[in-house]
Structures are given as C-alpha cells and as structure tokens.
Scaffold this motif. Structure first.
Motif, PDB file in Angstrom:
ATOM      1  N   ILE A 106      47.557  41.205  29.455  1.00  8.75           N
ATOM      2  CA  ILE A 106      46.575  40.191  29.855  1.00  8.75           C
ATOM      3  C   ILE A 106      46.896  39.705  31.262  1.00  8.75           C
ATOM      4  O   ILE A 106      48.031  39.736  31.703  1.00  8.75           O
ATOM      5  CB  ILE A 106      46.511  39.003  28.873  1.00  8.75           C
ATOM      6  CG1 ILE A 106      47.862  38.336  28.715  1.00  8.75           C
ATOM      7  CG2 ILE A 106      45.966  39.428  27.531  1.00  8.75           C
ATOM      8  CD1 ILE A 106      47.815  37.088  27.872  1.00  8.75           C
ATOM      9  N   GLY A 107      45.867  39.278  31.965  1.00  7.53           N
ATOM     10  CA  GLY A 107      46.058  38.826  33.336  1.00  7.53           C
ATOM     11  C   GLY A 107      46.294  39.976  34.289  1.00  7.53           C
ATOM     12  O   GLY A 107      47.108  39.893  35.200  1.00  7.53           O
ATOM     13  N   ILE A 108      45.549  41.061  34.093  1.00  9.18           N
ATOM     14  CA  ILE A 108      45.695  42.247  34.930  1.00  9.18           C
ATOM     15  C   ILE A 108      45.437  41.856  36.388  1.00  9.18           C
ATOM     16  O   ILE A 108      44.492  41.133  36.692  1.00  9.18           O
ATOM     17  CB  ILE A 108      44.707  43.352  34.481  1.00  9.18           C
ATOM     18  CG1 ILE A 108      44.965  43.741  33.026  1.00  9.18           C
ATOM     19  CG2 ILE A 108      44.765  44.559  35.397  1.00  9.18           C
ATOM     20  CD1 ILE A 108      46.384  44.171  32.732  1.00  9.18           C
ATOM     21  N   GLY A 109      46.295  42.325  37.271  1.00 10.78           N
ATOM     22  CA  GLY A 109      46.175  42.008  38.690  1.00 10.78           C
ATOM     23  C   GLY A 109      46.753  40.664  39.068  1.00 10.78           C
ATOM     24  O   GLY A 109      46.701  40.259  40.217  1.00 10.78           O
ATOM     25  N   ASP A 110      47.290  39.958  38.067  1.00 13.10           N
ATOM     26  CA  ASP A 110      47.873  38.627  38.288  1.00 13.10           C
ATOM     27  C   ASP A 110      46.901  37.659  38.955  1.00 13.10           C
ATOM     28  O   ASP A 110      47.288  36.841  39.784  1.00 13.10           O
ATOM     29  CB  ASP A 110      49.171  38.721  39.093  1.00 13.10           C
ATOM     30  CG  ASP A 110      50.300  39.318  38.274  1.00 13.10           C
ATOM     31  OD1 ASP A 110      50.280  39.164  37.035  1.00 13.10           O
ATOM     32  OD2 ASP A 110      51.202  39.945  38.863  1.00 13.10           O
ATOM     33  N   VAL A 111      45.626  37.745  38.596  1.00 12.24           N
ATOM     34  CA  VAL A 111      44.621  36.815  39.109  1.00 12.24           C
ATOM     35  C   VAL A 111      43.815  36.253  37.941  1.00 12.24           C
ATOM     36  O   VAL A 111      43.718  36.866  36.880  1.00 12.24           O
ATOM     37  CB  VAL A 111      43.667  37.465  40.139  1.00 12.24           C
ATOM     38  CG1 VAL A 111      44.418  37.884  41.376  1.00 12.24           C
ATOM     39  CG2 VAL A 111      42.926  38.629  39.529  1.00 12.24           C
ATOM     40  N   ALA A 112      43.233  35.084  38.170  1.00 12.20           N
ATOM     41  CA  ALA A 112      42.414  34.426  37.152  1.00 12.20           C
ATOM     42  C   ALA A 112      41.440  33.481  37.841  1.00 12.20           C
ATOM     43  O   ALA A 112      41.616  33.133  39.013  1.00 12.20           O
ATOM     44  CB  ALA A 112      43.301  33.653  36.175  1.00 12.20           C
ATOM     45  N   VAL A 113      40.418  33.051  37.101  1.00  7.20           N
ATOM     46  CA  VAL A 113      39.485  32.038  37.566  1.00  7.20           C
ATOM     47  C   VAL A 113      39.656  30.823  36.667  1.00  7.20           C
ATOM     48  O   VAL A 113      39.655  30.939  35.437  1.00  7.20           O
ATOM     49  CB  VAL A 113      38.020  32.543  37.522  1.00  7.20           C
ATOM     50  CG1 VAL A 113      37.043  31.420  37.833  1.00  7.20           C
ATOM     51  CG2 VAL A 113      37.831  33.692  38.486  1.00  7.20           C
ATOM     52  N   VAL A 114      39.791  29.663  37.282  1.00  2.96           N
ATOM     53  CA  VAL A 114      40.004  28.422  36.532  1.00  2.96           C
ATOM     54  C   VAL A 114      38.719  28.015  35.824  1.00  2.96           C
ATOM     55  O   VAL A 114      37.649  27.962  36.432  1.00  2.96           O
ATOM     56  CB  VAL A 114      40.479  27.294  37.472  1.00  2.96           C
ATOM     57  CG1 VAL A 114      40.524  25.951  36.757  1.00  2.96           C
ATOM     58  CG2 VAL A 114      41.841  27.645  38.056  1.00  2.96           C
ATOM     59  N   VAL A 115      38.841  27.755  34.528  1.00  4.66           N
ATOM     60  CA  VAL A 115      37.738  27.215  33.742  1.00  4.66           C
ATOM     61  C   VAL A 115      37.875  25.700  33.704  1.00  4.66           C
ATOM     62  O   VAL A 115      36.921  24.957  33.923  1.00  4.66           O
ATOM     63  CB  VAL A 115      37.736  27.801  32.314  1.00  4.66           C
ATOM     64  CG1 VAL A 115      36.669  27.143  31.460  1.00  4.66           C
ATOM     65  CG2 VAL A 115      37.546  29.307  32.367  1.00  4.66           C
ATOM     66  N   TYR A 116      39.090  25.226  33.445  1.00  8.23           N
ATOM     67  CA  TYR A 116      39.365  23.790  33.385  1.00  8.23           C
ATOM     68  C   TYR A 116      40.851  23.561  33.588  1.00  8.23           C
ATOM     69  O   TYR A 116      41.668  24.228  32.965  1.00  8.23           O
ATOM     70  CB  TYR A 116      38.924  23.231  32.025  1.00  8.23           C
ATOM     71  CG  TYR A 116      39.253  21.774  31.835  1.00  8.23           C
ATOM     72  CD1 TYR A 116      38.559  20.798  32.555  1.00  8.23           C
ATOM     73  CD2 TYR A 116      40.251  21.375  30.967  1.00  8.23           C
ATOM     74  CE1 TYR A 116      38.873  19.467  32.396  1.00  8.23           C
ATOM     75  CE2 TYR A 116      40.548  20.034  30.799  1.00  8.23           C
ATOM     76  CZ  TYR A 116      39.863  19.080  31.521  1.00  8.23           C
ATOM     77  OH  TYR A 116      40.167  17.765  31.361  1.00  8.23           O
ATOM     78  N   SER A 117      41.187  22.644  34.459  1.00  5.70           N
ATOM     79  CA  SER A 117      42.575  22.301  34.700  1.00  5.70           C
ATOM     80  C   SER A 117      42.809  20.873  34.225  1.00  5.70           C
ATOM     81  O   SER A 117      42.171  19.946  34.724  1.00  5.70           O
ATOM     82  CB  SER A 117      42.894  22.422  36.199  1.00  5.70           C
ATOM     83  OG  SER A 117      44.255  22.197  36.453  1.00  5.70           O
ATOM     84  N   GLU A 118      43.667  20.723  33.263  1.00  7.76           N
ATOM     85  CA  GLU A 118      43.943  19.398  32.724  1.00  7.76           C
ATOM     86  C   GLU A 118      44.853  18.633  33.684  1.00  7.76           C
ATOM     87  O   GLU A 118      45.826  19.177  34.174  1.00  7.76           O
ATOM     88  CB  GLU A 118      44.615  19.517  31.359  1.00  7.76           C
ATOM     89  CG  GLU A 118      43.757  20.221  30.340  1.00  7.76           C
ATOM     90  CD  GLU A 118      44.418  20.343  28.979  1.00  7.76           C
ATOM     91  OE1 GLU A 118      45.243  19.485  28.635  1.00  7.76           O
ATOM     92  OE2 GLU A 118      44.104  21.295  28.271  1.00  7.76           O
ATOM     93  N   PRO A 119      44.527  17.368  33.972  1.00  5.87           N
ATOM     94  CA  PRO A 119      45.384  16.602  34.873  1.00  5.87           C
ATOM     95  C   PRO A 119      46.694  16.215  34.202  1.00  5.87           C
ATOM     96  O   PRO A 119      46.818  16.250  32.980  1.00  5.87           O
ATOM     97  CB  PRO A 119      44.550  15.378  35.211  1.00  5.87           C
ATOM     98  CG  PRO A 119      43.613  15.231  34.070  1.00  5.87           C
ATOM     99  CD  PRO A 119      43.365  16.602  33.531  1.00  5.87           C
TER     100      PRO A 119
END
Length: 96
Positions: A50-63
C-alpha cells in the motif's frame, strides 16, 4: 487566562452554524488540508503493497492532539484505498 462563554443552540440552523464554525476552526489547525499531495516519509506500520510510490492525497487531517491524517493511497493491485497514517510520517510534497 481562559475565557469561556455559553450559548444555547435553539434551532437546527444554530446547530449547523456552530458545527460549521467548529469544523473551520479545526481544519485551520490541521497539518494538511484536504487535497494536499503528500509524501510518505516514514512507512512505519504500513505493509509494502500500500502507498505505492510513497505518495498520497489528504482526505482529512485531524488537528492536534490527534496524531492521524486520513489519506487516499494506491495499492499495488491498482485499487485506491483510504487509510489513517500518522501525520508525523507525512511531508508536504513539492509540485512536480
């Protein structure tokens, strides 16, 4: 100094306005905003497929104090998945 106030939420519109304001405050304090492209800088706790390419798009970042960001990743089989990743394991990715 701590200042507190009290307000009665009488209507659905009052509740909606409160929830909207609370959400906006919470997202303003988050490490990443929805749609940010991030690099996975530390794969601790992640399986290799999982996380191929070591990149992702943020859906939600909890403070803070929550240590998690929900991100959309690519699985090696080509499917996408959303999972929680420790925010400290992510860095903002420079535009390509």
């Amino acid at each position: 100094m701590k200042i507190t106030s009290e307000k009665t939420l009488d209507t659905p519109d009052d509740i909606a306005a409160f929830l909207r304001s609370d959400y906006e405050d919470m997202t303003a304090r988050a490490a990443f905003q929805p749609g940010d492209v991030v690099s996975i800088a530390n794969r601790a706790g992640m399986i290799p497929d999982i996380g191929i390419g070591d990149v992702a798009v943020v859906v939600y970042s909890e403070p803070s104090p929550s240590p998690f960001t929900h991100a959309r990743l690519l699985h090696e089989n080509g499917s996408t998945m959303t999972m929680q990743i420790q925010t400290a394991n992510l860095t903002r990715r420079a535009a390509a």
